[in-house]
Write an enzyme that holds these catalytic residues in place. Structure first.
Site, PDB file in Angstrom:
ATOM      1  N   HIS A  12       0.823  -1.209   0.000  1.00  0.00           N
ATOM      2  CA  HIS A  12       0.000   0.000   0.000  1.00  0.00           C
ATOM      3  C   HIS A  12       0.859   1.261   0.000  1.00  0.00           C
ATOM      4  CE1 HIS A  12       1.014   0.870   4.210  1.00  0.00           C
ATOM      5  NE2 HIS A  12       0.892  -0.430   4.425  1.00  0.00           N
ATOM      6  N   GLU A  92      -2.490  -6.749   7.641  1.00  0.00           N
ATOM      7  CA  GLU A  92      -1.242  -6.432   8.333  1.00  0.00           C
ATOM      8  C   GLU A  92      -1.082  -7.333   9.560  1.00  0.00           C
ATOM      9  OE1 GLU A  92       1.752  -5.614   8.527  1.00  0.00           O
ATOM     10  OE2 GLU A  92       1.701  -3.423   8.340  1.00  0.00           O
TER      11      GLU A  92
END
Length: 210
Positions: A12, A92
């Site tokens: 990202h 994550e």
């Protein structure tokens, strides 16, 4: 089995947490947004990927975190050639809940000394836990490969640690090899390319710790 020609892993763009650690005290990790710089990184990644993927169909798997979904949306890929699945196993590494900045610094120092793979954050996950998630995702991925209409391109929009652990699992790297590598920068990508011998290779290595 219709194995894809390429599997592209994208980190990202820069998020609020990358520039202001104190935000972890107020905003959940999964709700952190891209910064202005992160949005530009996502746009740049999209331009590179459109050239890389060409006219082929794409199966995309996207981490449910806000910053990864924003990154994917900003890439501007052709939705007519795209299948998209939100994939929680690509999230994550879990840190727990809202964090204290001093504790973040303490735990990061402890992780550096203990090892990124085995250190478990308080109320969170170790790298080994994330590695197990990757293994569970592989089961889904390989089942999908068996579909005769599976696209030639796979895209994973995820996180830096997850990218390293995905490759560790795929290429059977040792823990020591994993520990020697650093995360790609925000907006960077790595591609697994299918060779004539039926095996995948990484288009370029991860940087190594200095």
């Amino acid at each position: 089995m219709a194995r894809p020609l390429r599997i592209v892993l994208v980190r990202h763009g820069e998020s609020e947490g990358n520039v202001d650690e104190s935000i972890y005290e107020r905003v959940p990790d999964h709700a952190l947004k891209l910064t202005g710089r992160g949005r530009k990184q996502a746009l740049a990644a999209g331009a590179e990927l459109r050239e890389l993927l060409g006219d082929g169909a794409v199966q995309a798997y996207v981490s449910p975190y806000l910053r990864t979904r924003q990154t994917f949306d900003l890439m501007g890929l052709d939705r007519n050639r795209l299948r998209v699945m939100e994939e929680p196993r690509l999230r994550e590494q879990d840190w727990g809940n809202l964090q204290d900045v001093e504790d973040i610094h303490r735990q990061r120092a402890a992780r550096a000394a203990y090892g990124h793979f085995f250190y478990r954050f308080t109320q969170g996950e170790s790298g080994a836990d994330v590695y197990d998630r990757v293994g569970a995702f592989f089961e889904t991925l390989h089942r999908n490969f068996e579909r005769p209409d599976y696209p030639p391109n796979v895209l994973l929009v995820t996180h830096g640690l997850m990218m390293r652990l995905f490759c560790m699992r795929w290429f059977h790297w040792s823990v020591d090899e994993f520990e020697a590598l650093s995360n790609p920068d925000n907006g960077e990508h790595r591609t697994l390319l299918l060779g004539a011998n039926g095996k995948y290779r990484l288009d370029r290595p991860f940087d190594r710790w200095i």
